[in-house]
Write an enzyme that holds these catalytic residues in place. Structure first.
Site, short mmCIF file in Angstrom:
data_model
loop_
_atom_site.label_atom_id
_atom_site.label_comp_id
_atom_site.label_asym_id
_atom_site.label_seq_id
_atom_site.Cartn_x
_atom_site.Cartn_y
_atom_site.Cartn_z
N ASN A 1 0.69 20.53 -9.36
CA ASN A 1 1.13 20.13 -8.02
C ASN A 1 -0.05 19.77 -7.12
O ASN A 1 -0.02 18.75 -6.43
CB ASN A 1 1.97 21.24 -7.38
CG ASN A 1 3.24 21.51 -8.16
OD1 ASN A 1 3.57 20.75 -9.08
ND2 ASN A 1 3.95 22.57 -7.82
N TYR B 1 6.47 21.52 -3.38
CA TYR B 1 6.58 20.40 -4.31
C TYR B 1 7.97 20.32 -4.91
O TYR B 1 8.58 21.33 -5.26
CB TYR B 1 5.55 20.54 -5.46
CG TYR B 1 5.70 19.45 -6.49
CD1 TYR B 1 5.04 18.22 -6.33
CD2 TYR B 1 6.55 19.60 -7.59
CE1 TYR B 1 5.21 17.21 -7.25
CE2 TYR B 1 6.72 18.58 -8.52
CZ TYR B 1 6.05 17.39 -8.34
OH TYR B 1 6.22 16.37 -9.24
N GLN C 1 7.45 12.69 -7.96
CA GLN C 1 6.95 11.84 -9.04
C GLN C 1 7.33 10.39 -8.79
O GLN C 1 6.67 9.47 -9.28
CB GLN C 1 7.54 12.33 -10.37
CG GLN C 1 7.05 11.57 -11.58
CD GLN C 1 7.37 12.31 -12.87
OE1 GLN C 1 6.84 13.37 -13.14
NE2 GLN C 1 8.28 11.77 -13.66
N SER D 1 6.34 10.69 -16.85
CA SER D 1 5.75 9.70 -15.93
C SER D 1 4.52 9.04 -16.53
O SER D 1 3.89 8.19 -15.90
CB SER D 1 5.37 10.37 -14.60
OG SER D 1 4.54 11.50 -14.84
N SER E 1 8.12 -29.84 -9.40
CA SER E 1 9.52 -29.55 -9.74
C SER E 1 9.79 -30.12 -11.12
O SER E 1 9.26 -31.17 -11.49
CB SER E 1 10.44 -30.21 -8.71
OG SER E 1 11.71 -30.44 -9.28
N LYS F 1 4.98 7.23 -7.18
CA LYS F 1 3.91 6.45 -7.78
C LYS F 1 4.22 4.97 -7.96
O LYS F 1 3.42 4.11 -7.58
CB LYS F 1 3.49 7.07 -9.10
CG LYS F 1 2.73 8.34 -8.84
CD LYS F 1 2.49 9.19 -10.01
CE LYS F 1 2.27 10.59 -9.52
NZ LYS F 1 3.45 11.19 -8.83
N THR G 1 6.51 -22.47 21.16
CA THR G 1 7.30 -21.26 21.40
C THR G 1 8.72 -21.69 21.05
O THR G 1 9.09 -22.85 21.27
CB THR G 1 7.23 -20.78 22.86
OG1 THR G 1 7.69 -21.84 23.70
CG2 THR G 1 5.81 -20.40 23.28
N HIS G 2 9.48 -20.79 20.45
CA HIS G 2 10.83 -21.13 19.97
C HIS G 2 10.79 -22.29 18.96
O HIS G 2 11.77 -23.01 18.81
CB HIS G 2 11.77 -21.49 21.12
CG HIS G 2 11.72 -20.51 22.27
ND1 HIS G 2 12.56 -19.42 22.36
CD2 HIS G 2 10.88 -20.44 23.34
CE1 HIS G 2 12.26 -18.73 23.46
NE2 HIS G 2 11.23 -19.32 24.07
N GLU H 1 5.01 -19.30 -0.40
CA GLU H 1 6.41 -18.85 -0.50
C GLU H 1 6.50 -17.51 -1.22
O GLU H 1 7.25 -16.62 -0.83
CB GLU H 1 7.24 -19.88 -1.26
CG GLU H 1 7.57 -21.12 -0.45
CD GLU H 1 8.29 -22.17 -1.28
OE1 GLU H 1 9.37 -22.57 -0.87
OE2 GLU H 1 7.79 -22.57 -2.35
N1 ARG Z 1 4.10 14.12 -12.96
C1 ARG Z 1 4.24 14.96 -11.83
C2 ARG Z 1 4.25 14.13 -10.56
O1 ARG Z 1 3.93 13.01 -10.63
C3 ARG Z 1 3.09 15.91 -11.77
C4 ARG Z 1 3.40 17.18 -11.05
C5 ARG Z 1 4.43 17.93 -11.80
N2 ARG Z 1 4.62 19.22 -11.29
C6 ARG Z 1 5.68 19.94 -11.63
N3 ARG Z 1 5.75 21.11 -11.12
N4 ARG Z 1 6.60 19.49 -12.42
O2 ARG Z 1 4.59 14.58 -9.50
#
Ligand code: ARG
Length: 459
Positions: A112, A319, A324, A25, A279, A327, A157-158, A292
């Site tokens: 975690n 967890y 992950q 990640s 355009s 994000k 309205t409408h 837009e």
């Molecule tokens: N990159 C992981 C996340 O965004 C971090 C936590 C990972 N924890 C694990 N037990 N693999 O969630």
């Protein structure tokens, strides 16, 4: 820096190359780095206070983390996919820099509770920025409302002409929508301000930690009550995405009105050239691309809300790696909300009202028909009968292709004998708006008062 995996003790085989990239990640979570460092500094400070680390180890860790942060900020940090995420990249770099003390930072902690803390710290800051951006747009609307307090346009309205309103009143409606958005963001910030650290992987830790202290150091209201919940809860992300979706829904409605109003058919407003594009084939075009695009971006943010809800649905405690995936939707929602608010606030001061076109439109479509009915009621006619009388007069006007105000007193009296020459006061646009003179009404005096209250609230 060594790419050796920090968790590979029990592994005999290397990670499959594709799996390594697939599970990493770091490409996106590196934006959490400042918060990861902030969390680590607080954690190390607490560990030393509790005698779990020595003061020298704490000092080495903090100095090392600060060096790493400076490198990251300078764009000189070497991010490694093999080290998976922002947390392990920073930890590995720390150990490389300061040696054994670096390896002690993770005592009593897990990625975690670390990641749950980082995301909360990050979102808390972003919520403050978004709150300010909403306020900035509200100020722009107040300025416009003040400038155009007396400008009359048809209210719809409408999307059919309903009653005359003032442009200032319309801007203040937008102001109120945004005010609730501001409240929702503040509410989200308040509820997320709880610290996961100390939950460790899921069950807590065996070290004599002081979670209260870490929470104080990081400006959290309190430590999270339950370790399982602390590492698995992403409600705050969903709540933010919901608040962001409602905000974007509002911006999409405001955008839609700007788009309609700036069309040649309406011609109520003119958007500044700086916020429109041309355009490539039709030389006459000036397209309202900015509103837009904001309207379009609302769909994207709603999608992120769905993604986050679906991501969390049915997840067992605690967890799971699924998390992950929280994000990118979150980051993208924040970026697009901030961008949309900024450009909207930049665009509004440059909106010009074409008062004549608005007035023209308000004089057509029988916008003062309700005023005539109210007039008859004031003269003792029951409202339902008044409604019927005015309906008949409107039908007559449609046939004669004229407006109610164009009828002579004799013609009007043909519909009801209680009508007198004072009827024309209520058939004018000014008379119509001025008569709605109560809190929340469109009378210019009331709009002025609403603006004053709003300014006081924002001060
Ligand atoms: N990159 C992981 C996340 O965004 C971090 C936590 C990972 N924890 C694990 N037990 N693999 O969630």
């Amino acid at each position: 820096m060594s790419d050796k995996k920090l968790w590979a003790g029990r592994f005999a085989e290397p990670t499959d190359a594709f799996v390594e990239a697939f599970t990493a990640s770091v490409e996106f979570d590196q934006r959490l780095a400042p918060y990861d460092v902030q969390g680590s500094i607080a954690h190390a400070t607490m560990l030393a206070k509790q005698g779990i680390l020595s003061d020298a180890e704490r000092d080495a860790i903090i100095a090392g983390l600060e060096r790493i942060m400076a490198q990251i900020e300078a764009g000189q940090f070497d991010w490694s996919i093999a080290l998976e995420d922002v947390h392990m990249n920073i930890e590995a770099a720390l150990t490389e820099d300061i040696g054994i003390a670096g390896k002690k930072l993770h005592t009593g902690r897990s990625r975690n509770d670390q990641v749950a803390t980082d995301v909360r710290l990050w979102l808390r800051d972003e919520l403050a920025t978004i709150g300010d951006a909403i306020r900035r747009l509200q100020h722009a609307l107040l300025d416009l409302a003040e400038r155009e307090t007396d400008t009359i346009l048809p209210g719809f309205t409408h999307l059919q002409t309903a009653q005359p309103i003032t442009f200032g009143h319309h801007m203040m409606a937008w102001f109120e929508m945004l005010d609730r958005d501001h409240e929702r963001m503040a509410d989200c910030a308040r509820r997320l301000n709880v610290m996961p650290l100390g939950a460790a992987a899921l069950a807590g830790t065996t070290y004599p930690i002081d979670r209260q202290l870490t929470a104080e150091l990081l400006g959290f209201e309190r430590p999270a009550e339950n370790s399982l919940d602390a590492v698995s809860d992403r409600d705050f992300a969903i709540e933010f995405a919901a608040a962001a979706s409602i905000l974007m829904m509002h911006l999409s409605r405001m955008s839609e009105e700007l788009i309609i109003w700036s069309s040649a058919q309406f011609h109520f407003i003119t958007l500044s050239d700086s916020f429109c594009t041309g355009s490539s084939i039709m030389p006459q075009k000036k397209n309202p691309d900015v509103p837009e695009l904001i309207r379009g971006k609302s769909g994207r943010v709603f999608g992120h809300l769905m993604a986050l809800l679906t991501l969390m649905k049915s997840q067992p405690l605690a967890y799971n790696k699924d998390n992950q995936e929280d994000k990118e939707p979150l980051f993208d929602a924040v970026d697009n909300v901030k961008g949309s608010l900024k450009v909207f606030a930049d665009m509004m001061p440059a909106v010009t009202c074409n008062a004549d076109a608005m007035r023209d439109a308000a004089s057509k479509g029988f916008a003062t028909a309700t005023d005539l009915a109210d007039y008859l009621v004031r003269k003792g006619v029951p409202f339902r009968d008044a409604h019927e009388v005015v309906g008949k007069s409107v039908a007559y006007c449609v046939d004669k292709r004229c407006d109610l105000a164009d009828l002579s007193l004799e013609q009007l009296q043909g519909f009801s004998d209680v009508i007198d020459s004072d009827v024309f006061d209520c058939l004018t646009l000014e008379g119509s708006v001025a008569a709605r003179d109560h809190i929340g009404g469109t009378a210019p005096a009331q709009v002025k008062a609403a603006i004053a209250r709003a300014r006081k609230k924002l001060a």
